[in-house]
Design a protein around this motif. Structure first.
Motif, PDB file in Angstrom:
ATOM      1  N   GLY A  22       0.842  -1.194   0.000  1.00  0.00           N
ATOM      2  CA  GLY A  22       0.000   0.000   0.000  1.00  0.00           C
ATOM      3  C   GLY A  22       0.875   1.241   0.000  1.00  0.00           C
ATOM      4  N   ALA A  23       0.225   2.378   0.168  1.00  0.00           N
ATOM      5  CA  ALA A  23       0.894   3.671   0.022  1.00  0.00           C
ATOM      6  C   ALA A  23       2.154   3.816   0.874  1.00  0.00           C
ATOM      7  N   GLY A  24       2.204   3.120   2.027  1.00  0.00           N
ATOM      8  CA  GLY A  24       3.346   3.258   2.926  1.00  0.00           C
ATOM      9  C   GLY A  24       4.666   2.845   2.297  1.00  0.00           C
ATOM     10  N   GLU A  28       8.580   6.569   1.549  1.00  0.00           N
ATOM     11  CA  GLU A  28      10.005   6.948   1.570  1.00  0.00           C
ATOM     12  C   GLU A  28      10.498   7.418   0.197  1.00  0.00           C
ATOM     13  N   ARG A  35      -3.901   7.874   4.583  1.00  0.00           N
ATOM     14  CA  ARG A  35      -4.376   8.010   5.960  1.00  0.00           C
ATOM     15  C   ARG A  35      -3.185   8.198   6.893  1.00  0.00           C
ATOM     16  N   TRP A  41      -5.898  12.206   2.743  1.00  0.00           N
ATOM     17  CA  TRP A  41      -7.349  12.225   2.987  1.00  0.00           C
ATOM     18  C   TRP A  41      -7.688  12.973   4.293  1.00  0.00           C
ATOM     19  N   THR A 186       0.383  -0.818   4.313  1.00  0.00           N
ATOM     20  CA  THR A 186      -1.038  -0.558   4.040  1.00  0.00           C
ATOM     21  C   THR A 186      -1.829  -0.560   5.341  1.00  0.00           C
ATOM     22  N   VAL A 190      -9.266  -0.748   3.148  1.00  0.00           N
ATOM     23  CA  VAL A 190     -10.056  -0.541   1.932  1.00  0.00           C
ATOM     24  C   VAL A 190     -10.355  -1.892   1.282  1.00  0.00           C
ATOM     25  N   ILE A 212       4.843   1.067  10.006  1.00  0.00           N
ATOM     26  CA  ILE A 212       5.405   1.911  11.073  1.00  0.00           C
ATOM     27  C   ILE A 212       4.503   1.919  12.305  1.00  0.00           C
ATOM     28  N   GLU A 213       3.252   1.446  12.136  1.00  0.00           N
ATOM     29  CA  GLU A 213       2.362   1.415  13.299  1.00  0.00           C
ATOM     30  C   GLU A 213       1.381   0.251  13.202  1.00  0.00           C
ATOM     31  N   THR A 215      -2.051  -1.792  12.675  1.00  0.00           N
ATOM     32  CA  THR A 215      -3.146  -1.603  11.717  1.00  0.00           C
ATOM     33  C   THR A 215      -4.306  -2.529  12.096  1.00  0.00           C
ATOM     34  N   GLU A 228      10.124   1.275   9.146  1.00  0.00           N
ATOM     35  CA  GLU A 228       9.955   1.668   7.737  1.00  0.00           C
ATOM     36  C   GLU A 228      10.294   0.496   6.806  1.00  0.00           C
TER      37      GLU A 228
HETATM   38  P1  OAD Z   1      -3.060   4.291   3.680  1.00  0.00           P
HETATM   39  O1  OAD Z   1      -2.661   5.713   3.571  1.00  0.00           O
HETATM   40  O2  OAD Z   1      -4.426   3.992   4.156  1.00  0.00           O
HETATM   41  O3  OAD Z   1      -2.051   3.533   4.653  1.00  0.00           O
HETATM   42  C1  OAD Z   1      -0.665   3.688   4.558  1.00  0.00           C
HETATM   43  C2  OAD Z   1      -0.029   2.790   5.601  1.00  0.00           C
HETATM   44  O4  OAD Z   1       1.378   2.858   5.423  1.00  0.00           O
HETATM   45  C3  OAD Z   1      -0.324   3.194   7.042  1.00  0.00           C
HETATM   46  O5  OAD Z   1      -0.726   2.033   7.770  1.00  0.00           O
HETATM   47  C4  OAD Z   1       1.012   3.723   7.550  1.00  0.00           C
HETATM   48  O6  OAD Z   1       1.207   3.460   8.930  1.00  0.00           O
HETATM   49  C5  OAD Z   1       1.989   2.955   6.703  1.00  0.00           C
HETATM   50  N1  OAD Z   1       3.303   3.592   6.475  1.00  0.00           N
HETATM   51  C6  OAD Z   1       3.594   4.903   6.301  1.00  0.00           C
HETATM   52  N2  OAD Z   1       4.895   5.076   6.044  1.00  0.00           N
HETATM   53  C7  OAD Z   1       5.460   3.836   6.059  1.00  0.00           C
HETATM   54  C8  OAD Z   1       6.786   3.337   5.839  1.00  0.00           C
HETATM   55  N3  OAD Z   1       7.810   4.140   5.564  1.00  0.00           N
HETATM   56  N4  OAD Z   1       6.986   2.000   5.926  1.00  0.00           N
HETATM   57  C9  OAD Z   1       5.957   1.151   6.212  1.00  0.00           C
HETATM   58  N5  OAD Z   1       4.694   1.564   6.418  1.00  0.00           N
HETATM   59  C10 OAD Z   1       4.441   2.880   6.331  1.00  0.00           C
HETATM   60  O7  OAD Z   1      -2.759   3.639   2.263  1.00  0.00           O
HETATM   61  P2  OAD Z   1      -3.350   2.291   1.637  1.00  0.00           P
HETATM   62  O8  OAD Z   1      -3.485   1.241   2.662  1.00  0.00           O
HETATM   63  O9  OAD Z   1      -2.534   2.005   0.434  1.00  0.00           O
HETATM   64  O10 OAD Z   1      -7.449   3.706  -2.923  1.00  0.00           O
HETATM   65  O11 OAD Z   1      -4.776   2.779   1.192  1.00  0.00           O
HETATM   66  C11 OAD Z   1      -5.608   1.910   0.480  1.00  0.00           C
HETATM   67  C12 OAD Z   1      -6.365   2.662  -0.574  1.00  0.00           C
HETATM   68  O12 OAD Z   1      -7.046   3.780   0.019  1.00  0.00           O
HETATM   69  C13 OAD Z   1      -5.504   3.312  -1.645  1.00  0.00           C
HETATM   70  O13 OAD Z   1      -5.109   2.416  -2.652  1.00  0.00           O
HETATM   71  C14 OAD Z   1      -6.411   4.363  -2.181  1.00  0.00           C
HETATM   72  C15 OAD Z   1      -6.934   4.924  -0.877  1.00  0.00           C
HETATM   73  O14 OAD Z   1      -8.128   5.568  -0.938  1.00  0.00           O
HETATM   74  C16 OAD Z   1      -7.933   4.256  -4.049  1.00  0.00           C
HETATM   75  O15 OAD Z   1      -7.531   5.305  -4.495  1.00  0.00           O
HETATM   76  C17 OAD Z   1      -9.008   3.430  -4.689  1.00  0.00           C
END
Ligand code: OAD
Length: 247
Positions: A22-24, A28, A35, A41, A186, A190, A212-213, A215, A228
């Protein structure tokens, strides 16, 4: 941080490894997550930007947002987390990456088998005839139209839309048949994407979370590695390689 020995042991005997990202994992690389503390968001509403009705109501606004996201993605480079996954592919015979990210960074890093559940920001298509437009679009005269007259939109999944059926089918198959399922960066909130975690669990995979935290899925995984992904994933690769050298 040392990687727990049970993770390394499981990896040593694993045949099929799946990463669910996921986005996490791209944080980096400088791409903001959705989130959490600095999540986009928190500042912007997904309802205003990431759904079909918003696009029909105000295509210019939605395109401004996606062109902005695209400019961030274009400046970004794959980080050590993406590159460590490619290293896994060099070590293990079967590695699959299932990603919710639209940023293309897994492919740019060199990952070969990538299933994209939420589309890809580099691609576009016409809302009317579905023709694909994958190069750069011209916005000089406003939101670009297809030759059929339909509006061109980014090829990303918006709220309320179905996931690409074939990508989801292949992802489910991978989750059902893997030995290890690594959940990286992630929030796993979702759906239906997050359901893959439960699919993998109910089919007996060993679940490892890298975040990093805590879930939503921290209580059901076998191991949570907090930190990370750009630090933890290379560490796992390093330990596996060390064992192989010493054998
Ligand atoms: P989120 O933004 O919901 O979650 C990102 C996760 O990454 C969080 O749990 C953070 O703690 C973690 N994180 C942040 N930095 C990190 C790092 N350096 N190393 C490891 N973890 C880290 O993103 P997604 O889970 O991808 O959908 O969100 C799911 C979907 O919601 C996305 O694909 C998007 C969004 O709305 C659509 O656009 C359809």
């Amino acid at each position: 941080m040392d990687i727990p020995s049970n993770v390394i042991e499981k990896l040593q005997s694993a045949k099929k490894i799946v990463f669910f990202s996921g986005a996490g994992i791209s944080a980096e690389s400088g791409i903001p997550t959705f989130r959490g503390k600095d999540g986009i968001w928190n500042k912007l509403s997904p309802e205003e930007l990431a759904n079909f009705n918003a696009f029909i109501k105000n295509p210019k606004l939605v395109w401004e947002w996606y062109n902005y996201r695209k400019s961030i993605v274009h400046q970004a480079k794959p980080n050590l987390g993406h590159l460590a996954i490619v290293e896994f592919e060099n070590i293990f015979s079967e590695v699959i990456v299932i990603t919710q990210n639209v940023d293309n960074l897994h492919r740019r890093a060199g990952s070969k088998k990538v299933y994209e559940l939420h589309g890809n920001i580099e691609r576009n298509f016409c809302i009317k005839c579905k023709k694909h437009y994958d190069g750069d679009l011209d916005f000089q005269e406003g939101v670009p139209n297809c030759s059929c007259g339909g509006l061109i939109r980014p090829d990303v999944v918006w709220f309320g839309e179905m996931l690409p059926a074939e990508q989801f089918r292949l992802s489910e198959k991978a989750a059902q048949s893997c030995d290890i399922f690594l959940i990286v960066g992630t929030s796993a909130v979702v759906y239906p994407a997050a359901s893959l975690v439960y699919t993998a669990k109910s089919n007996g995979a060993f679940l490892v979370e890298v975040n990093i935290e805590e879930t939503e899925v921290s209580t059901i995984v076998d191991v949570s590695l907090f930190g990370e992904s750009g630090k933890i994933l290379p560490k796992i690769v390093e330990q596996i390689k060390q064992i192989r050298i010493n054998k």
